[in-house]
Design a protein around this motif. Structure first.
Motif, PDB file in Angstrom:
ATOM      1  N   THR A 147       0.830  -1.110  -0.015  1.00 33.52           N
ATOM      2  CA  THR A 147      -0.069   0.032  -0.068  1.00 33.52           C
ATOM      3  C   THR A 147       0.961   1.445   0.017  1.00 33.52           C
ATOM      4  O   THR A 147       1.778   1.462   0.769  1.00 33.52           O
ATOM      5  CB  THR A 147      -0.797   0.069   1.284  1.00 33.52           C
ATOM      6  N   THR A 148       0.462   2.165  -0.769  1.00 32.28           N
ATOM      7  CA  THR A 148       1.115   3.444  -0.585  1.00 32.28           C
ATOM      8  C   THR A 148       0.109   4.750  -0.483  1.00 32.28           C
ATOM      9  O   THR A 148      -1.319   4.882  -1.230  1.00 32.28           O
ATOM     10  CB  THR A 148       1.821   4.047  -2.070  1.00 32.28           C
ATOM     11  N   VAL A 149       0.229   5.392   0.577  1.00 28.25           N
ATOM     12  CA  VAL A 149      -0.604   6.618   0.855  1.00 28.25           C
ATOM     13  C   VAL A 149       0.097   7.723   0.757  1.00 28.25           C
ATOM     14  O   VAL A 149       1.273   8.073   1.158  1.00 28.25           O
ATOM     15  CB  VAL A 149      -1.375   6.160   2.354  1.00 28.25           C
ATOM     16  N   ALA A 150      -0.628   8.689  -0.016  1.00 27.99           N
ATOM     17  CA  ALA A 150      -0.002  10.066  -0.223  1.00 27.99           C
ATOM     18  C   ALA A 150      -0.766  10.951   0.506  1.00 27.99           C
ATOM     19  O   ALA A 150      -2.082  10.895  -0.014  1.00 27.99           O
ATOM     20  CB  ALA A 150       0.226  10.286  -1.712  1.00 27.99           C
ATOM     21  N   VAL A 151      -0.380  12.106   1.196  1.00 28.07           N
ATOM     22  CA  VAL A 151      -1.247  13.045   1.888  1.00 28.07           C
ATOM     23  C   VAL A 151      -0.557  14.294   1.666  1.00 28.07           C
ATOM     24  O   VAL A 151       0.481  14.565   2.103  1.00 28.07           O
ATOM     25  CB  VAL A 151      -1.297  12.709   3.507  1.00 28.07           C
ATOM     26  N   GLU A 152      -1.333  15.392   0.947  1.00 25.60           N
ATOM     27  CA  GLU A 152      -0.861  16.456   0.408  1.00 25.60           C
ATOM     28  C   GLU A 152      -1.393  17.557   0.969  1.00 25.60           C
ATOM     29  O   GLU A 152      -2.524  17.460   1.066  1.00 25.60           O
ATOM     30  CB  GLU A 152      -0.885  16.603  -1.245  1.00 25.60           C
ATOM     31  N   ASN A 153      -0.844  18.870   1.236  1.00 28.36           N
ATOM     32  CA  ASN A 153      -1.466  19.971   1.612  1.00 28.36           C
ATOM     33  C   ASN A 153      -2.450  19.681   2.762  1.00 28.36           C
ATOM     34  O   ASN A 153      -3.669  19.982   2.685  1.00 28.36           O
ATOM     35  CB  ASN A 153      -2.315  20.650   0.472  1.00 28.36           C
ATOM     36  N   LEU A 154      -1.862  19.283   3.950  1.00 29.32           N
ATOM     37  CA  LEU A 154      -2.504  19.071   5.174  1.00 29.32           C
ATOM     38  C   LEU A 154      -3.179  20.228   5.598  1.00 29.32           C
ATOM     39  O   LEU A 154      -2.577  21.511   5.768  1.00 29.32           O
ATOM     40  CB  LEU A 154      -1.539  18.380   6.168  1.00 29.32           C
ATOM     41  N   PHE A 155      -4.576  20.090   6.097  1.00 26.53           N
ATOM     42  CA  PHE A 155      -5.325  21.168   6.579  1.00 26.53           C
ATOM     43  C   PHE A 155      -5.522  22.404   5.585  1.00 26.53           C
ATOM     44  O   PHE A 155      -5.754  23.590   5.920  1.00 26.53           O
ATOM     45  CB  PHE A 155      -4.525  21.805   7.846  1.00 26.53           C
ATOM     46  N   PHE A 156      -5.685  22.080   4.428  1.00 24.13           N
ATOM     47  CA  PHE A 156      -5.783  23.026   3.343  1.00 24.13           C
ATOM     48  C   PHE A 156      -7.174  23.550   3.320  1.00 24.13           C
ATOM     49  O   PHE A 156      -7.677  24.604   3.098  1.00 24.13           O
ATOM     50  CB  PHE A 156      -5.495  22.301   1.930  1.00 24.13           C
ATOM     51  N   ASN A 157      -8.014  22.652   3.948  1.00 22.80           N
ATOM     52  CA  ASN A 157      -9.476  23.126   3.984  1.00 22.80           C
ATOM     53  C   ASN A 157      -9.784  23.606   5.539  1.00 22.80           C
ATOM     54  O   ASN A 157     -11.043  23.790   5.966  1.00 22.80           O
ATOM     55  CB  ASN A 157     -10.617  21.870   3.568  1.00 22.80           C
ATOM     56  N   VAL A 158      -8.645  23.635   6.402  1.00 21.54           N
ATOM     57  CA  VAL A 158      -8.933  24.063   7.823  1.00 21.54           C
ATOM     58  C   VAL A 158      -7.831  24.802   8.203  1.00 21.54           C
ATOM     59  O   VAL A 158      -6.881  24.741   8.797  1.00 21.54           O
ATOM     60  CB  VAL A 158      -9.060  22.944   8.978  1.00 21.54           C
ATOM     61  N   PRO A 159      -7.874  26.249   7.406  1.00 16.66           N
ATOM     62  CA  PRO A 159      -6.864  27.233   7.585  1.00 16.66           C
ATOM     63  C   PRO A 159      -6.576  27.377   8.948  1.00 16.66           C
ATOM     64  O   PRO A 159      -5.310  27.881   9.317  1.00 16.66           O
ATOM     65  CB  PRO A 159      -7.270  28.158   6.789  1.00 16.66           C
ATOM     66  N   VAL A 160      -7.380  27.401   9.765  1.00 15.06           N
ATOM     67  CA  VAL A 160      -7.089  27.999  11.333  1.00 15.06           C
ATOM     68  C   VAL A 160      -6.363  26.964  11.938  1.00 15.06           C
ATOM     69  O   VAL A 160      -5.445  27.322  12.913  1.00 15.06           O
ATOM     70  CB  VAL A 160      -8.355  27.959  12.259  1.00 15.06           C
TER      71      VAL A 160
END
Length: 643
Positions: A147-160
């Protein structure tokens, strides 16, 4: 419209993400734990900008089918448990089924996976809360099994939330420390951490030869690969008990750390930061560690999963033991027993000096012969054994109880006769635990030491062949008294009443701690009573302490009692089944009975100290953990003068 209403799934996911996903390291932790549960033997973590831009975790585990991959992104979907009963016997790293859904809710997320024999595999890409709106579309994937999991731009929709993240360097440091912990936790798994295209950690999986134990070679090799320094000086500990098995590498006295960041504790293969484990380790270092300092420890505890609750913290970093006292005892006794036997404290020889590493030379070599904990008794000429703390003392009587010196002991001191052997008496007051045997070697031959003089009325200087020895006179005498008292507790019962009772003002909590243990202290030569919430009146003390600082004595004793019992985690009542009170009492009495720094010691009193030292086999640090002695070889002294 009513006041109570159900939250939308998008809100629920973001609330869950607030508990599970604190920073990039939290994401890496959840993904690596899933990889371990999948049976992976190789795990690679690739990061950009400390994980703020992207995190990719690749494993060679069992992978998932397309149906399981899609379901894995739903809340509370898990392969780890099926019913509530299994919550009380967790053997996997994860079990709540919240991690992937929570991560996907606050990032741009993709998952690619393939099972063995499944071709092609499955790839899923989602952003934000799409997983709760509709099932994501699955695409074929032709990658390797795993398995390969990629997570990009963490908290892009929770700017606070994004505003609270630190710099890329800081976030990466947290991830690297986490991955080092995983590497120490799982020696059979290979780990790679790559940041901005550069490898920062790369360790290969090791093969176990002593299952279920890691074994000392495997444990040392993994610690060496991760930490890379001072590994040979660490002491190997292995012990078994009714409630678990302990295996650890611990730093010897003298390698203290200013913080507890070098204490790695694992329970059933899970990294935890637990007060019960930490206190057990510190108890194991009793009389070998200075207050406010911490050891370096890599500790593995294996116990029945039904005896430990891992479902007590959202991030699974804390656990709750069903038998915390017994677990603490296993750890404390295992470490204490091995430190007393281990090879860190013997005398360096000239061949063992390290002229090219002056920062390590005074500490001695990394592999040193052991010192066995035992007590000896003086023997009269007629063969009758007598307690070496006989009342017929001479010039040190005002400071501590002093031994009777027979002719053989004096001959040993003066070097005019052959060595005199004395019977030994076991000194331990607590049950022994199974540990790896270590061969013992003779301790320092004090009869051959040539006294050079004193420096600053505190340090005694000796020479022996082509070596020089400096000894802290207070710490030296303190440890000797502690060892002698430990062999014969009845010496504390020799109490003497004060001519005038002395009132001692203390903090209320200190008075309360002393009064709670008043009966036990009375049995050991102390007689005192409370006079209000902040004063005790002292009527009698052990004879050893007559004329000493009564105020300082009770302050130290009361504070020690409060720390050892009132603030001890995981204990339901202030019991003393493990001898903690006696060890604290012996250390306190020894400290206040010993000769002080700043006192002038005539040569005859120094010789008398050497005779006392020849009757004990452990004197390398005082009961409070301070170093007692330090060696220099001739070659090291010559370096001072560029010879």
């Amino acid at each position: 419209m009513g006041k109570i209403h159900l939250l939308e799934d998008q809100v629920i996911n973001k609330i869950a993400a607030g508990e599970v996903v604190e920073r990039p390291a939290s994401v890496v932790k959840e993904l690596v734990e899933n990889a371990l549960d999948a049976g992976s033997t190789q795990i690679e973590v690739s990061l950009e900008m400390g994980g703020l831009r992207s995190m990719v975790v690749t494993d060679n585990g069992g992978g998932m089918s397309s149906e399981d991959a899609a379901l894995a992104l739903r809340r509370h979907a898990t392969s780890k448990i099926r019913n509530a009963d299994q919550l009380f016997s967790i053997s996997s790293m994860g079990f709540r089924g919240e991690a992937l859904a929570s991560i996907a809710a606050v990032s741009q997320f993709s998952l690619a996976t393939r099972e063995p024999g499944d071709s092609p595999g499955t790839k899923i890409s989602v952003a934000g809360d799409e997983t709760q709106v509709t099932l994501p579309v699955t695409l074929p994937w032709s990658g390797p099994v795993g398995t390969t999991v990629a997570v990009e731009n963490l908290f892009f929709n929770v700017p606070v939330r994004a505003k609270f993240l630190k710099s890329p360097a800081t976030e990466f440091s947290h991830i690297l420390e986490l991955m080092q912990s995983f590497a120490l936790c799982r020696p059979t798994v290979g780990f790679t951490v790559r940041h901005n295209g550069r490898d920062h950690l790369k360790v290969q999986p090791l093969v176990l030869k002593e299952s279920p134990w890691f074994g000392e070679p495997v444990l040392r090799e993994r610690v060496r690969a991760v930490v890379g320094k001072d590994v040979d000086q660490l002491v190997y500990v292995r012990s078994s008990g009714r409630y678990g098995n302990l295996e650890a590498l611990v730093s010897p006295p003298g390698m203290e750390k200013a913080t507890s960041k070098s204490m790695f504790t694992f329970v059933n293969g899970r990294l935890v930061k637990d007060k019960v484990l930490r206190y057990g380790v510190l108890r194991g270092y009793h009389s070998h560690l200075m207050k406010g300092k911490f050891p370096a420890v890599v500790l593995h505890l294996r116990t029945d999963p039904s005896l430990v609750d891992v479902n007590v913290h959202p991030a699974k970093t804390e656990v709750r033991f069903q038998y915390p006292d017994e677990v603490q005892n296993l750890i404390a006794l295992g470490i204490r027993d091995q430190l007393r036997q281990a090879n860190w404290a013997s005398t360096p020889t000239p061949e063992q000096s390290l002229p090219n590493r002056p920062n390590l030379a005074p500490r001695g070599p990394s592999s040193l012969p052991s010192v066995v904990s035992r007590m000896t008794l003086s023997t009269r000429a007629d063969g009758d054994q007598v307690n070496s703390f006989d009342k017929s003392n001479d010039s040190l009587k005002s400071r501590a109880v002093t031994p009777v010196f027979d002719k053989a002991s004096l001959d040993l001191l003066l070097g005019s006769a052959q060595s005199h052997s004395s019977p030994s008496v076991a000194s331990s007051q607590v049950p022994s635990v199974k540990s790896e045997p270590l061969s013992a070697v003779p301790s320092i031959n004090w009869g051959q030491m040539h006294y050079l003089g004193a420096f600053a009325r505190c340090y005694l200087l000796f020479s022996d062949s082509d070596r020089m020895l400096a000894v802290d006179q207070h710490a030296f005498h303190e440890r000797i008294i502690y060892e002698r008292l430990q062999s014969d507790h009845s010496l504390l019962h020799q109490s003497q009443r004060l001519l005038v009772p002395e009132a001692v003002d203390l903090a209320p909590a200190t008075v309360a701690s002393l009064m709670e243990r008043r009966r036990e202290l009375q049995d050991r030569g102390f007689d005192f009573s409370a006079e209000g919430a902040t004063t005790i009146v002292v009527n009698a003390v052990p004879s050893l302490l007559v004329g000493r600082d009564i105020v300082g004595l009770f302050e130290q004793l009361g504070d020690g009692l409060k720390e050892a019992f009132c603030e001890r985690p995981g204990v339901s009542e202030p019991a003393d089944s493990n001898g903690e009170l006696m060890r604290l009492l012996l250390a306190t009495v020894a400290c206040h009975a010993a000769v002080r720094a700043g006192e002038d010691l005539p040569a005859n009193e120094v010789r008398q100290l050497l005779v006392e030292a020849s009757t004990v086999d452990f004197y390398h640090n005082c009961p409070h953990g301070r170093r007692v002695l330090r060696w220099w070889t001739k070659s090291q002294v010559e370096q001072w003068f560029d010879r």
